[in-house]
Design a protein around this motif. Structure first.
Motif, PDB file in Angstrom:
ATOM      1  N   TYR A 123       0.831  -1.217   0.000  1.00  0.00           N
ATOM      2  CA  TYR A 123       0.000   0.000   0.000  1.00  0.00           C
ATOM      3  C   TYR A 123       0.859   1.258   0.000  1.00  0.00           C
ATOM      4  O   TYR A 123       0.501   2.262  -0.619  1.00  0.00           O
ATOM      5  CB  TYR A 123      -0.984   0.000   1.167  1.00  0.00           C
ATOM      6  CG  TYR A 123      -2.177  -0.896   0.895  1.00  0.00           C
ATOM      7  CD1 TYR A 123      -3.042  -0.608  -0.156  1.00  0.00           C
ATOM      8  CD2 TYR A 123      -2.415  -2.023   1.668  1.00  0.00           C
ATOM      9  CE1 TYR A 123      -4.124  -1.426  -0.433  1.00  0.00           C
ATOM     10  CE2 TYR A 123      -3.509  -2.848   1.401  1.00  0.00           C
ATOM     11  CZ  TYR A 123      -4.354  -2.545   0.354  1.00  0.00           C
ATOM     12  OH  TYR A 123      -5.423  -3.350   0.085  1.00  0.00           O
ATOM     13  N   LEU A 124       2.004   1.215   0.678  1.00  0.00           N
ATOM     14  CA  LEU A 124       2.884   2.392   0.646  1.00  0.00           C
ATOM     15  C   LEU A 124       3.418   2.620  -0.769  1.00  0.00           C
ATOM     16  O   LEU A 124       3.617   3.752  -1.194  1.00  0.00           O
ATOM     17  CB  LEU A 124       4.018   2.248   1.662  1.00  0.00           C
ATOM     18  CG  LEU A 124       3.575   2.366   3.127  1.00  0.00           C
ATOM     19  CD1 LEU A 124       4.712   2.002   4.076  1.00  0.00           C
ATOM     20  CD2 LEU A 124       3.058   3.783   3.432  1.00  0.00           C
ATOM     21  N   GLU A 125       3.608   1.522  -1.511  1.00  0.00           N
ATOM     22  CA  GLU A 125       3.995   1.678  -2.925  1.00  0.00           C
ATOM     23  C   GLU A 125       2.853   2.307  -3.715  1.00  0.00           C
ATOM     24  O   GLU A 125       3.076   3.169  -4.566  1.00  0.00           O
ATOM     25  CB  GLU A 125       4.394   0.328  -3.532  1.00  0.00           C
ATOM     26  CG  GLU A 125       5.878   0.044  -3.319  1.00  0.00           C
ATOM     27  CD  GLU A 125       6.219  -1.436  -3.364  1.00  0.00           C
ATOM     28  OE1 GLU A 125       5.575  -2.190  -4.123  1.00  0.00           O
ATOM     29  OE2 GLU A 125       7.120  -1.834  -2.601  1.00  0.00           O
ATOM     30  N   ARG A 126       1.637   1.871  -3.421  1.00  0.00           N
ATOM     31  CA  ARG A 126       0.494   2.432  -4.150  1.00  0.00           C
ATOM     32  C   ARG A 126       0.327   3.920  -3.912  1.00  0.00           C
ATOM     33  O   ARG A 126      -0.112   4.643  -4.814  1.00  0.00           O
ATOM     34  CB  ARG A 126      -0.792   1.707  -3.773  1.00  0.00           C
ATOM     35  CG  ARG A 126      -1.013   0.516  -4.661  1.00  0.00           C
ATOM     36  CD  ARG A 126      -2.236  -0.264  -4.279  1.00  0.00           C
ATOM     37  NE  ARG A 126      -3.455   0.531  -4.271  1.00  0.00           N
ATOM     38  CZ  ARG A 126      -4.648   0.023  -3.974  1.00  0.00           C
ATOM     39  NH1 ARG A 126      -4.745  -1.253  -3.664  1.00  0.00           N
ATOM     40  NH2 ARG A 126      -5.714   0.777  -3.975  1.00  0.00           N
ATOM     41  N   VAL A 127       0.647   4.385  -2.703  1.00  0.00           N
ATOM     42  CA  VAL A 127       0.554   5.832  -2.451  1.00  0.00           C
ATOM     43  C   VAL A 127       1.908   6.520  -2.679  1.00  0.00           C
ATOM     44  O   VAL A 127       2.097   7.678  -2.346  1.00  0.00           O
ATOM     45  CB  VAL A 127      -0.016   6.157  -1.045  1.00  0.00           C
ATOM     46  CG1 VAL A 127      -1.394   5.523  -0.855  1.00  0.00           C
ATOM     47  CG2 VAL A 127       0.932   5.721   0.062  1.00  0.00           C
ATOM     48  N   LYS A 128       2.831   5.747  -3.264  1.00  0.00           N
ATOM     49  CA  LYS A 128       4.105   6.261  -3.788  1.00  0.00           C
ATOM     50  C   LYS A 128       5.075   6.794  -2.736  1.00  0.00           C
ATOM     51  O   LYS A 128       5.790   7.772  -2.979  1.00  0.00           O
ATOM     52  CB  LYS A 128       3.846   7.326  -4.863  1.00  0.00           C
ATOM     53  CG  LYS A 128       2.961   6.803  -5.991  1.00  0.00           C
ATOM     54  CD  LYS A 128       2.829   7.796  -7.132  1.00  0.00           C
ATOM     55  CE  LYS A 128       2.052   7.215  -8.300  1.00  0.00           C
ATOM     56  NZ  LYS A 128       0.621   6.962  -8.004  1.00  0.00           N
ATOM     57  N   ILE A 129       5.116   6.128  -1.572  1.00  0.00           N
ATOM     58  CA  ILE A 129       6.125   6.518  -0.580  1.00  0.00           C
ATOM     59  C   ILE A 129       6.747   5.316   0.149  1.00  0.00           C
ATOM     60  O   ILE A 129       6.984   5.389   1.362  1.00  0.00           O
ATOM     61  CB  ILE A 129       5.590   7.500   0.494  1.00  0.00           C
ATOM     62  CG1 ILE A 129       4.124   7.248   0.758  1.00  0.00           C
ATOM     63  CG2 ILE A 129       5.905   8.929   0.174  1.00  0.00           C
ATOM     64  CD1 ILE A 129       3.575   8.095   1.881  1.00  0.00           C
ATOM     65  N   PRO A 130       7.044   4.221  -0.570  1.00  0.00           N
ATOM     66  CA  PRO A 130       7.627   3.070   0.139  1.00  0.00           C
ATOM     67  C   PRO A 130       8.955   3.421   0.806  1.00  0.00           C
ATOM     68  O   PRO A 130       9.295   2.855   1.853  1.00  0.00           O
ATOM     69  CB  PRO A 130       7.813   2.024  -0.975  1.00  0.00           C
ATOM     70  CG  PRO A 130       7.883   2.818  -2.240  1.00  0.00           C
ATOM     71  CD  PRO A 130       6.971   3.997  -2.022  1.00  0.00           C
ATOM     72  N   GLU A 131       9.683   4.385   0.244  1.00  0.00           N
ATOM     73  CA  GLU A 131      11.000   4.727   0.778  1.00  0.00           C
ATOM     74  C   GLU A 131      10.933   5.425   2.137  1.00  0.00           C
ATOM     75  O   GLU A 131      11.952   5.569   2.812  1.00  0.00           O
ATOM     76  CB  GLU A 131      11.787   5.577  -0.246  1.00  0.00           C
ATOM     77  CG  GLU A 131      11.297   7.011  -0.437  1.00  0.00           C
ATOM     78  CD  GLU A 131      10.009   7.152  -1.255  1.00  0.00           C
ATOM     79  OE1 GLU A 131       9.464   6.131  -1.722  1.00  0.00           O
ATOM     80  OE2 GLU A 131       9.537   8.299  -1.404  1.00  0.00           O
ATOM     81  N   GLN A 132       9.716   5.814   2.560  1.00  0.00           N
ATOM     82  CA  GLN A 132       9.580   6.501   3.857  1.00  0.00           C
ATOM     83  C   GLN A 132       9.219   5.536   4.990  1.00  0.00           C
ATOM     84  O   GLN A 132       9.012   5.978   6.134  1.00  0.00           O
ATOM     85  CB  GLN A 132       8.477   7.574   3.778  1.00  0.00           C
ATOM     86  CG  GLN A 132       8.583   8.527   2.600  1.00  0.00           C
ATOM     87  CD  GLN A 132       9.760   9.470   2.717  1.00  0.00           C
ATOM     88  OE1 GLN A 132      10.375   9.594   3.769  1.00  0.00           O
ATOM     89  NE2 GLN A 132      10.095  10.128   1.608  1.00  0.00           N
ATOM     90  N   ALA A 133       9.143   4.263   4.692  1.00  0.00           N
ATOM     91  CA  ALA A 133       8.564   3.275   5.630  1.00  0.00           C
ATOM     92  C   ALA A 133       9.184   3.306   7.026  1.00  0.00           C
ATOM     93  O   ALA A 133       8.506   3.057   8.015  1.00  0.00           O
ATOM     94  CB  ALA A 133       8.664   1.872   5.040  1.00  0.00           C
ATOM     95  N   HIS A 134      10.482   3.603   7.109  1.00  0.00           N
ATOM     96  CA  HIS A 134      11.135   3.515   8.418  1.00  0.00           C
ATOM     97  C   HIS A 134      11.310   4.867   9.105  1.00  0.00           C
ATOM     98  O   HIS A 134      11.948   4.966  10.145  1.00  0.00           O
ATOM     99  CB  HIS A 134      12.453   2.745   8.281  1.00  0.00           C
ATOM    100  CG  HIS A 134      12.185   1.341   7.808  1.00  0.00           C
ATOM    101  ND1 HIS A 134      11.597   0.393   8.614  1.00  0.00           N
ATOM    102  CD2 HIS A 134      12.341   0.773   6.586  1.00  0.00           C
ATOM    103  CE1 HIS A 134      11.419  -0.723   7.913  1.00  0.00           C
ATOM    104  NE2 HIS A 134      11.865  -0.516   6.680  1.00  0.00           N
ATOM    105  N   LYS A 135      10.721   5.900   8.514  1.00  0.00           N
ATOM    106  CA  LYS A 135      10.751   7.215   9.159  1.00  0.00           C
ATOM    107  C   LYS A 135       9.558   7.369  10.096  1.00  0.00           C
ATOM    108  O   LYS A 135       8.644   6.547  10.117  1.00  0.00           O
ATOM    109  CB  LYS A 135      10.710   8.312   8.087  1.00  0.00           C
ATOM    110  CG  LYS A 135      11.978   8.368   7.253  1.00  0.00           C
ATOM    111  CD  LYS A 135      11.994   9.623   6.420  1.00  0.00           C
ATOM    112  CE  LYS A 135      13.230   9.652   5.536  1.00  0.00           C
ATOM    113  NZ  LYS A 135      13.062  10.619   4.433  1.00  0.00           N
ATOM    114  N   TYR A 136       9.589   8.470  10.856  1.00  0.00           N
ATOM    115  CA  TYR A 136       8.469   8.799  11.745  1.00  0.00           C
ATOM    116  C   TYR A 136       7.617   9.889  11.090  1.00  0.00           C
ATOM    117  O   TYR A 136       8.130  10.675  10.284  1.00  0.00           O
ATOM    118  CB  TYR A 136       9.005   9.271  13.104  1.00  0.00           C
ATOM    119  CG  TYR A 136       9.567   8.119  13.896  1.00  0.00           C
ATOM    120  CD1 TYR A 136       8.747   7.398  14.767  1.00  0.00           C
ATOM    121  CD2 TYR A 136      10.886   7.702  13.721  1.00  0.00           C
ATOM    122  CE1 TYR A 136       9.242   6.301  15.460  1.00  0.00           C
ATOM    123  CE2 TYR A 136      11.394   6.606  14.410  1.00  0.00           C
ATOM    124  CZ  TYR A 136      10.568   5.905  15.276  1.00  0.00           C
ATOM    125  OH  TYR A 136      11.033   4.817  15.949  1.00  0.00           O
TER     126      TYR A 136
END
Ligand code: ADP
Ligand code: MG
Length: 247
Positions: A127-140
């Motif tokens: 889902y994070l890929e679908r909303v185009k931000i998978p690279e932010q997964a480990h941020k707060y």
């Protein structure tokens, strides 16, 4: 974008008071599967209260609300059942600040849906890929822009695999340059056939994806129509006045 003949939400004779204040007056509304409904109206007209009643963030005093065949009553199990089926996105994102983006997206699937952690994480990444931000997964959340946080909030709601999505002014707290990235995600969702009710004053969005626009004023549904007709040929004076102020 297809609308089915299956009823997703049935609201009959809904009335709600905050103390003495009559906030929702005789609301009747049937939402069919696959509908994309935009709700607009002046501030204080009861838009938020209406959609908060649909997933029981607010209680109503009179009338009935049936969501996906389940009537909303004080029965806690039914409320839990509804909250699993109905995703909600708020104006102010409401992400958990002390959890990473990935943890925000896996919390409910793990604890409410009892999904194994690895599966919940794999789903969250999809889902994070679908909303185009998978690279932010480990941020707060605090490390992300408003538009990014709102896209996380949408991904988080989708991780519960809801049948219905409710949006309460999802772009109104965003800087102008971030509005489009959030609306684009909502357009994608609509095109995939999600049943959605969106409180928004983004009339471009309404014209593009809504099959029905509902105008509320003073706790009532004053007028509803398909977007083209709603915008070009509003019937009530209150609708005309409102449109003249926002368009
Ligand atoms: P909208 O989303 O259309 O701006 P709301 O549903 O938030 O409208 O609010 C409708 C009316 O109910 C407003 O007059 C608001 O002040 C009032 N209201 C909203 N929430 C509460 C509350 N928790 N207690 C008392 N009054 C409330
Ligand atoms: Mg509101």
């Amino acid at each position: 974008m297809q609308v089915s003949d299956q009823v997703a939400i049935e609201i009959n004779g809904l009335n709600k008071w905050y103390g003495e204040f009559h906030v929702l007056k005789d609301i009747n509304l049937t939402v069919y599967g696959g509908e994309r409904i935009v709700v607009c109206g002046p501030s204080g007209s009861g838009k938020s209260t209406l959609i908060r009643c649909i997933n029981r963030l607010e209680e109503h005093q009179r009338g009935s609300i049936v969501v996906d065949g389940v009537e909303l009553t004080n029965d806690v199990r039914k409320v839990d059942e509804i909250r699993r089926e109905v995703g909600m996105v708020f104006q102010h994102f409401n992400l958990f600040p002390h959890l990473t983006i990935l943890e925000n997206c896996t919390l409910a699937p793990i604890w409410v849906r009892k999904m194994p952690k690895a599966e919940a994480e794999a789903q969250a990444m999809r889902y994070l890929e679908r909303v185009k931000i998978p690279e932010q997964a480990h941020k707060y959340p605090g490390q992300l822009s408003g538009g990014q946080q709102q896209r996380v909030a949408i991904a988080r709601a989708l991780c519960m695999n809801p049948k219905i999505m409710l949006f309460d002014e999802p772009t109104s707290a965003l800087d102008p340059e971030m509005i489009k990235e959030v609306l684009d995600v909502m357009v994608d969702l609509a095109e995939e056939g999600m049943t959605m009710i969106c409180v928004t004053h983004e009339m471009g969005f309404a014209r593009k994806v809504a099959n029905r626009v509902i105008f509320m004023d003073g706790g009532q549904i004053v007028e509803q129509n398909e977007p083209e007709e709603f915008f070009t040929n509003p019937k009530s004076d209150r609708t005309k006045l409102f449109l003249s102020q926002i368009l």
